[in-house]
Design a protein around this motif. Structure first.
Motif, PDB file in Angstrom:
ATOM      1  N   GLU A   1       0.816  -1.239   0.075  1.00 14.46           N
ATOM      2  CA  GLU A   1       0.010  -0.192  -0.031  1.00 14.46           C
ATOM      3  C   GLU A   1       0.903   1.126  -0.034  1.00 14.46           C
ATOM      4  O   GLU A   1       0.678   2.112  -0.906  1.00 14.46           O
ATOM      5  CB  GLU A   1      -0.823   0.017   1.174  1.00 14.46           C
ATOM      6  CG  GLU A   1      -1.891  -1.040   1.174  1.00 14.46           C
ATOM      7  CD  GLU A   1      -2.981  -1.005   0.766  1.00 14.46           C
ATOM      8  OE1 GLU A   1      -3.441   0.104   0.181  1.00 14.46           O
ATOM      9  OE2 GLU A   1      -4.198  -1.571   1.118  1.00 14.46           O
ATOM     10  N   ILE A   2       1.695   1.216   0.810  1.00 17.24           N
ATOM     11  CA  ILE A   2       2.465   2.481   1.089  1.00 17.24           C
ATOM     12  C   ILE A   2       3.649   2.773   0.321  1.00 17.24           C
ATOM     13  O   ILE A   2       3.973   3.617  -0.508  1.00 17.24           O
ATOM     14  CB  ILE A   2       2.903   2.869   2.475  1.00 17.24           C
ATOM     15  CG1 ILE A   2       1.618   2.970   3.371  1.00 17.24           C
ATOM     16  CG2 ILE A   2       3.633   4.022   2.687  1.00 17.24           C
ATOM     17  CD1 ILE A   2       1.941   3.063   4.739  1.00 17.24           C
ATOM     18  N   GLY A   3       4.617   1.674   0.183  1.00 14.56           N
ATOM     19  CA  GLY A   3       5.912   1.661  -0.423  1.00 14.56           C
ATOM     20  C   GLY A   3       5.480   1.793  -1.940  1.00 14.56           C
ATOM     21  O   GLY A   3       6.325   2.520  -2.749  1.00 14.56           O
ATOM     22  N   ILE A   4       4.511   1.044  -2.448  1.00 15.58           N
ATOM     23  CA  ILE A   4       4.328   1.131  -4.105  1.00 15.58           C
ATOM     24  C   ILE A   4       3.746   2.422  -4.485  1.00 15.58           C
ATOM     25  O   ILE A   4       4.345   2.703  -5.311  1.00 15.58           O
ATOM     26  CB  ILE A   4       3.193  -0.143  -4.517  1.00 15.58           C
ATOM     27  CG1 ILE A   4       3.218  -0.347  -5.785  1.00 15.58           C
ATOM     28  CG2 ILE A   4       1.985   0.345  -3.737  1.00 15.58           C
ATOM     29  CD1 ILE A   4       2.506  -1.262  -6.078  1.00 15.58           C
TER      30      ILE A   4
ATOM     31  N   ALA B   1       3.934  -4.542  -9.565  1.00 11.50           N
ATOM     32  CA  ALA B   1       5.069  -3.673  -8.690  1.00 11.50           C
ATOM     33  C   ALA B   1       5.991  -2.955  -9.327  1.00 11.50           C
ATOM     34  O   ALA B   1       6.741  -2.154  -8.736  1.00 11.50           O
ATOM     35  CB  ALA B   1       5.746  -4.470  -7.627  1.00 11.50           C
ATOM     36  N   THR B   2       6.425  -3.060 -10.857  1.00 10.61           N
ATOM     37  CA  THR B   2       7.165  -2.235 -11.278  1.00 10.61           C
ATOM     38  C   THR B   2       6.406  -1.125 -12.254  1.00 10.61           C
ATOM     39  O   THR B   2       5.583  -1.484 -12.934  1.00 10.61           O
ATOM     40  CB  THR B   2       8.109  -3.256 -12.372  1.00 10.61           C
ATOM     41  OG1 THR B   2       8.920  -2.423 -13.206  1.00 10.61           O
ATOM     42  CG2 THR B   2       6.994  -4.222 -13.216  1.00 10.61           C
ATOM     43  N   PRO B   3       6.948   0.084 -12.108  1.00 19.22           N
ATOM     44  CA  PRO B   3       6.470   1.098 -12.966  1.00 19.22           C
ATOM     45  C   PRO B   3       6.741   1.172 -14.257  1.00 19.22           C
ATOM     46  O   PRO B   3       6.232   2.019 -15.042  1.00 19.22           O
ATOM     47  CB  PRO B   3       7.110   2.432 -12.136  1.00 19.22           C
ATOM     48  CG  PRO B   3       8.229   1.804 -11.736  1.00 19.22           C
ATOM     49  CD  PRO B   3       8.037   0.436 -11.151  1.00 19.22           C
ATOM     50  N   TYR B   4       7.397  -0.040 -14.781  1.00 18.92           N
ATOM     51  CA  TYR B   4       7.987   0.211 -16.332  1.00 18.92           C
ATOM     52  C   TYR B   4       6.903  -0.659 -16.970  1.00 18.92           C
ATOM     53  O   TYR B   4       6.913  -0.618 -18.095  1.00 18.92           O
ATOM     54  CB  TYR B   4       9.205  -0.673 -16.270  1.00 18.92           C
ATOM     55  CG  TYR B   4      10.504   0.311 -15.968  1.00 18.92           C
ATOM     56  CD1 TYR B   4      11.027   1.292 -16.814  1.00 18.92           C
ATOM     57  CD2 TYR B   4      10.710  -0.038 -14.561  1.00 18.92           C
ATOM     58  CE1 TYR B   4      11.907   2.145 -16.051  1.00 18.92           C
ATOM     59  CE2 TYR B   4      12.019   0.766 -14.125  1.00 18.92           C
ATOM     60  CZ  TYR B   4      12.491   1.878 -14.850  1.00 18.92           C
ATOM     61  OH  TYR B   4      13.424   2.823 -14.417  1.00 18.92           O
ATOM     62  N   LEU B   5       6.111  -1.435 -16.324  1.00 19.70           N
ATOM     63  CA  LEU B   5       4.920  -2.147 -17.093  1.00 19.70           C
ATOM     64  C   LEU B   5       3.726  -1.783 -16.800  1.00 19.70           C
ATOM     65  O   LEU B   5       3.226  -1.239 -15.832  1.00 19.70           O
ATOM     66  CB  LEU B   5       4.963  -3.610 -16.559  1.00 19.70           C
ATOM     67  CG  LEU B   5       6.041  -4.566 -17.009  1.00 19.70           C
ATOM     68  CD1 LEU B   5       6.041  -5.878 -16.050  1.00 19.70           C
ATOM     69  CD2 LEU B   5       5.994  -4.737 -18.428  1.00 19.70           C
ATOM     70  N   PRO B   6       2.846  -1.500 -17.674  1.00 19.41           N
ATOM     71  CA  PRO B   6       1.324  -1.019 -17.537  1.00 19.41           C
ATOM     72  C   PRO B   6       0.623  -2.122 -16.786  1.00 19.41           C
ATOM     73  O   PRO B   6       0.774  -3.287 -17.180  1.00 19.41           O
ATOM     74  CB  PRO B   6       0.927  -0.739 -18.991  1.00 19.41           C
ATOM     75  CG  PRO B   6       1.795  -1.895 -19.895  1.00 19.41           C
ATOM     76  CD  PRO B   6       3.017  -1.944 -19.232  1.00 19.41           C
ATOM     77  N   PHE B   7      -0.432  -1.555 -16.024  1.00 20.43           N
ATOM     78  CA  PHE B   7      -1.357  -2.617 -15.535  1.00 20.43           C
ATOM     79  C   PHE B   7      -2.665  -2.113 -15.921  1.00 20.43           C
ATOM     80  O   PHE B   7      -3.158  -1.206 -15.752  1.00 20.43           O
ATOM     81  CB  PHE B   7      -1.078  -2.367 -13.718  1.00 20.43           C
ATOM     82  CG  PHE B   7      -2.171  -3.155 -13.103  1.00 20.43           C
ATOM     83  CD1 PHE B   7      -2.026  -4.469 -13.076  1.00 20.43           C
ATOM     84  CD2 PHE B   7      -3.305  -3.047 -12.635  1.00 20.43           C
ATOM     85  CE1 PHE B   7      -3.047  -5.321 -12.518  1.00 20.43           C
ATOM     86  CE2 PHE B   7      -4.258  -3.452 -11.978  1.00 20.43           C
ATOM     87  CZ  PHE B   7      -4.159  -4.723 -11.849  1.00 20.43           C
TER      88      PHE B   7
ATOM     89  N   PHE C   1       9.174   7.643  -9.347  1.00 24.73           N
ATOM     90  CA  PHE C   1       9.497   7.098 -10.874  1.00 24.73           C
ATOM     91  C   PHE C   1       8.747   8.319 -11.796  1.00 24.73           C
ATOM     92  O   PHE C   1       9.523   9.058 -12.584  1.00 24.73           O
ATOM     93  CB  PHE C   1       8.783   6.019 -10.958  1.00 24.73           C
ATOM     94  CG  PHE C   1       8.957   5.611 -12.640  1.00 24.73           C
ATOM     95  CD1 PHE C   1      10.032   4.692 -12.798  1.00 24.73           C
ATOM     96  CD2 PHE C   1       8.128   5.875 -13.567  1.00 24.73           C
ATOM     97  CE1 PHE C   1      10.356   3.998 -13.875  1.00 24.73           C
ATOM     98  CE2 PHE C   1       8.208   5.174 -14.711  1.00 24.73           C
ATOM     99  CZ  PHE C   1       9.342   4.579 -15.081  1.00 24.73           C
ATOM    100  N   ILE C   2       7.471   8.900 -11.297  1.00 17.25           N
ATOM    101  CA  ILE C   2       6.919   9.967 -12.230  1.00 17.25           C
ATOM    102  C   ILE C   2       7.670  11.094 -11.936  1.00 17.25           C
ATOM    103  O   ILE C   2       7.745  11.906 -13.028  1.00 17.25           O
ATOM    104  CB  ILE C   2       5.486   9.943 -11.884  1.00 17.25           C
ATOM    105  CG1 ILE C   2       4.558   8.622 -12.349  1.00 17.25           C
ATOM    106  CG2 ILE C   2       4.781  11.185 -12.699  1.00 17.25           C
ATOM    107  CD1 ILE C   2       3.181   8.564 -12.132  1.00 17.25           C
ATOM    108  N   ARG C   3       7.834  11.463 -10.711  1.00 17.05           N
ATOM    109  CA  ARG C   3       8.536  12.923 -10.390  1.00 17.05           C
ATOM    110  C   ARG C   3       9.791  12.871 -11.186  1.00 17.05           C
ATOM    111  O   ARG C   3      10.147  14.029 -11.855  1.00 17.05           O
ATOM    112  CB  ARG C   3       8.848  13.048  -9.053  1.00 17.05           C
ATOM    113  CG  ARG C   3       8.945  14.306  -8.632  1.00 17.05           C
ATOM    114  CD  ARG C   3       9.648  14.467  -7.337  1.00 17.05           C
ATOM    115  NE  ARG C   3       9.998  15.815  -7.112  1.00 17.05           N
ATOM    116  CZ  ARG C   3      10.760  16.914  -7.806  1.00 17.05           C
ATOM    117  NH1 ARG C   3      11.320  16.446  -8.807  1.00 17.05           N
ATOM    118  NH2 ARG C   3      10.923  18.144  -7.422  1.00 17.05           N
TER     119      ARG C   3
ATOM    120  N   GLY D   1       3.366   4.314 -13.773  1.00 15.78           N
ATOM    121  CA  GLY D   1       4.705   4.924 -14.581  1.00 15.78           C
ATOM    122  C   GLY D   1       4.133   5.878 -15.611  1.00 15.78           C
ATOM    123  O   GLY D   1       3.142   6.562 -15.479  1.00 15.78           O
ATOM    124  N   ILE D   2       4.611   5.982 -16.788  1.00 17.10           N
ATOM    125  CA  ILE D   2       4.251   6.597 -17.945  1.00 17.10           C
ATOM    126  C   ILE D   2       2.803   6.496 -18.282  1.00 17.10           C
ATOM    127  O   ILE D   2       2.038   7.458 -18.833  1.00 17.10           O
ATOM    128  CB  ILE D   2       5.177   6.600 -19.122  1.00 17.10           C
ATOM    129  CG1 ILE D   2       4.987   7.502 -20.021  1.00 17.10           C
ATOM    130  CG2 ILE D   2       5.230   5.264 -19.808  1.00 17.10           C
ATOM    131  CD1 ILE D   2       6.302   7.711 -21.079  1.00 17.10           C
TER     132      ILE D   2
END
Length: 456
Positions: A63-66, A396-402, A73-75, A415-416
């Motif tokens: 919940e928090i760490g992600i 859990a990876t911001p490089y992959l779309p969910f 990542f976005i910033r 992520g992006i």
């Protein structure tokens, strides 16, 4: 005018001033959001424990760490994303320049679920703010303590004309769906997703729907069964199984079935002790209604592991159901609880046929060392996303779309992809004024002949 109408009116007016457009202001708000969460970590964890029985470890990890990682990542990349992006020029457009401008939609609605009530509210909000929108956030009424902390965090960071939290239940949700939002982001069940999409269709409002479904887990005859058991137990019983991408059922090769059951039993004991219902690491079911639904699914099922529960604490032990088939009630709907049916197979083509004969799942998990089989499964079974030799971790990876596909959802984020979800890609062509091609005009001589050469 209702209070909700007034919130939306003020947000639209404030968006119209251009107050959300500057990239530096967006970055400043993201920094303030991260700091507000950090200063309230204990409150968030306590609220998650009270609403869902989550341990501090699980609360921070899921919940928090992600959320911290999503903001970081976005910033780091936002300045680049907000700049106009050049595109190639076609031969027919010599002298011109084309580019894309990422433009915020305007005022967006985020409808969050109960199962990960903090992460699934804040993560899309990060994308909406990064893209330059104003937003109304509606938390789940089933997790009121988390909703209260969410409201406190939002009010500490944003003026209400930028981001507002609306508390309430079905009546408030319906009132929100009647408002003229520019985008709707919904996470929840398929039936409610249909209601959201119907409401959006009346106003032609674009939507992202993060839904669910029966996500399969396949354990082939060459799998590392001990490792597979650990990762299946991790993915299935986290949050008491109330995870939209949890393995909903296991297809295990007949040669590995007995070993898998034994390893699942050993792993469940290692994770939750000999009496999992009393373990602080095992969460509880969110409400009595959901608890009784899950207990009902146990009727007539062969629970070879677990099967016990406690009505007072709303806890159900991690349960493995053997001899499952598609006629059992537990196989007729998304389980969304700590019940794991097991089916066996000998021919992988049977598994492919069975999975493909049902609605497209949100996730799929495959345990194998066989690269040819891996390719066969990925190429022939549609699903939103998934893992080979793991569960859940693709989220859990911001490089992959969910996101889902078919009845498991539409659209994606992280992520992006979060930035793109909450942005309209505006196409711009800047034409030269130094010369002009006359062949495109009705008065041109030989215009058709030239056009035929260009458009072949």
């Amino acid at each position: 005018m209702t209070a909700i109408e007034e919130i939306v009116r003020k947000q639209k007016a404030w968006f119209g001033t251009g107050a959300t457009r500057r990239t530096e202001d967006r970055l400043r708000r993201l920094d303030a959001l991260r700091d507000a969460i950090k200063s309230r970590e204990r409150q968030v964890m306590d609220a998650l424990r009270q609403d869902l029985g989550k341990s501090d470890r699980e609360s921070y990890m899921t919940e928090i760490g992600i959320v911290y990682e999503e903001i970081r990542f976005i910033r780091k990349r936002l300045r680049k994303w907000t700049k106009p992006a050049k595109v190639k020029t076609a031969m027919t457009h010599i002298g011109s320049r084309g580019y894309l401008v990422s433009e915020p939609y305007g005022t967006v609605l985020i409808l969050a679920p109960f199962n990960y009530p903090f992460q699934l509210a804040i993560s899309p909000l990060v994308g909406a703010v990064a893209a330059g929108n104003t937003a109304v956030l509606k938390p789940s009424e089933l997790t009121p303590r988390v909703a209260g902390v969410l409201q406190e965090i939002v009010e500490a960071v944003f003026p209400p004309e930028h981001v507002s939290v609306v508390q309430g239940a079905v009546e408030e949700s319906n009132e929100l769906l009647r408002q003229p939002f520019d985008y709707i982001f919904f996470t929840g069940s398929v039936p409610v997703g249909k209601v959201v999409m119907e409401a959006a269709a009346k106003r032609l409002v674009p939507v992202t729907l993060e839904l669910g479904g029966k996500s399969p887990c396949i354990v082939h005859d060459d799998a590392d069964v001990k490792l597979a058991a650990k990762r299946i137990v991790f993915g299935k019983f986290m949050n008491a199984g109330q995870t939209c991408i949890a393995p909903d059922y296991v297809y295990v090769h007949r040669d590995q079935k007995a070993k898998l059951i034994e390893e699942l039993r050993r792993t469940i004991t290692a994770f939750y002790g000999s009496d999992p219902v009393s373990s602080e690491e095992l969460g509880r079911i969110v409400s009595e209604r959901h608890f009784h639904r899950l207990v009902g699914l146990l009727e007539g099922a062969d629970a070879v592991i677990g099967g016990n529960y406690d009505r007072e604490s709303l806890k159900i032990a991690p349960t493995v159901i053997d001899h499952a088939d598609w006629q059992l009630p537990v196989m007729g709907e998304e389980i969304f609880g700590p019940l794991l049916p097991m089916l066996e197979y000998t021919n992988i083509e049977e598994v492919i046929q069975q999975v493909n004969s049902r609605p497209k799942p949100l996730a799929l998990y495959l345990f194998t060392r066989d690269k040819a089989l891996e390719k066969r499964i990925i190429d022939t079974i549609p699903f939103g996303g998934g893992c080979v030799n793991d569960t859940l971790m693709h989220i859990a990876t911001p490089y992959l779309p969910f996101g889902g596909v078919g009845s498991s959802g539409m659209g994606s984020y992280h992520g992006i992809y979060s930035f793109r979800t909450f942005s309209h890609q505006k196409s711009v062509l800047k034409q030269t004024v130094r010369f002009d091609f006359s062949f495109r005009y009705p008065s041109a001589k030989n215009g058709l002949a030239i056009l035929r050469k260009l458009f072949r």
